[in-house]
Write an enzyme that holds these catalytic residues in place. Sequence first.
Site, PDB file in Angstrom:
ATOM      1  N   ASP A  84       2.666 -21.083  -5.418  1.00  0.00           N
ATOM      2  CA  ASP A  84       2.335 -22.364  -6.051  1.00  0.00           C
ATOM      3  C   ASP A  84       3.248 -23.478  -5.568  1.00  0.00           C
ATOM      4  OD1 ASP A  84       4.509 -21.092  -7.508  1.00  0.00           O
ATOM      5  OD2 ASP A  84       4.241 -22.600  -9.071  1.00  0.00           O
ATOM      6  N   GLU A 179       5.720 -19.931 -10.100  1.00  0.00           N
ATOM      7  CA  GLU A 179       7.183 -19.981 -10.105  1.00  0.00           C
ATOM      8  C   GLU A 179       7.674 -21.366 -10.501  1.00  0.00           C
ATOM      9  OE1 GLU A 179      11.259 -20.625  -8.258  1.00  0.00           O
ATOM     10  OE2 GLU A 179       9.372 -21.725  -8.014  1.00  0.00           O
TER      11      GLU A 179
END
Length: 415
Positions: A84, A179
């Site tokens: 991400d 994350e």
Amino acid sequence: MYNLTHTVTERFLRYVAIDTQSDPESATQPSTEKQKNLGRLLVQELLAIGITDAHLDEHGYVYATIPANTDKQVPVICFCSHMDTSPDCSGEGVKPIIHQNYQGQNLVLPDDPTQVLKPQNHPELKNQIGNDIITASGTTLLGADNKAGVAEIMDACYQLMQHPEIKHGTIKILFTPDEEIGRGVDKVDLQKLGAFAAYTIDGETAGNMENETFSADGAKLIINGVSAHPGFAKGQMQSAIKIAAQVVAALPFDLSPEGTEGMEGFVHPVGISGHVEQATVEFIIRDFDSVKLQQHAQTIKAITEKVLQSYPDAAYQLIVKEQYRNMKQVLDEHPRIVEYGMEAISRSGLDAKLCSIRGGTDGSRLSFMGLPTPNIFAGEHAFHGRQEWVSVQDIQKAVHTILNLCAIWEEHAVS
């Protein structure tokens, strides 16, 4: 050093074009379905190079295994990066640009000429003379955090499959979602990984290795004020909004992100909401010393109580929750994990430097979940913004470092 035909740059350029921004407001796992678009591509590429168990699970994690090619009993190690990108800056429609043979000049990003990478603002550029710098076009972040790490691990997988002369034990691959919003390992299956140690590839300057992160708590301050009709409020209204604003304004500068550096911790208000009767302030609290987190929370409490002396009918509640802890507490119990990492960096021709990071990684939580996980450089710089950049040469060095690590663990293993 290995004689490799690298694929890392081409992979990186492919991956950053896929929007994988995570969403802190979402309750799903992963927080955005579009993160799986990159996960599916990675699985296809892993299968194509001969890694037969590569798969994407329902929570957005990619798992894969490279079998051992040695008879030695080598501990299983894992390499991990997150897919991400940060919610702080758009990751949609990223257009990467390679600025070849950089010679120290300012780099003007064409889609927004006000975005200029200047060496005085990006000191590490001065160490990139002659290298090839990759940026976005000026309207988005680049996504080097952490798609540089993803591409480096993917190229290392390709090289291991192409070069059986590089002896290694069983290698596990893990790509995580979310994350950037602190949920990167919420649903990870450590039993499936079965690893003894891991390395996140998510650091900054080439040569750096991080064995120490912040410890982190989150805090929610709830102010209960007294509501009254504003036309008849004299002597009655005690606005929770104004109380919250005074608390935030009273936070000391030397306990704020903009007033601290190095090993100094901070208290940082990241959100404020509410109305006259009730207002909420969200904080993140950070320090390398876990004990000091409690002291920082007490600072919020003391400031709030002082402000409330002027509002006798108002009240407050402070809720503090643990987020993650300094991974050094775990890594110090397993010194060879860090030692092998430093050796791998040195073998890549770099000056290995052991650092602390004013933040956290998936490795922070993994370490306390039973998988000791330091962080190795990925070459990413100025992350979470439109001036994010990475150099081709640095990401190639990271690939060499990963391969060196695989070899070093095998070399030290018992026959």
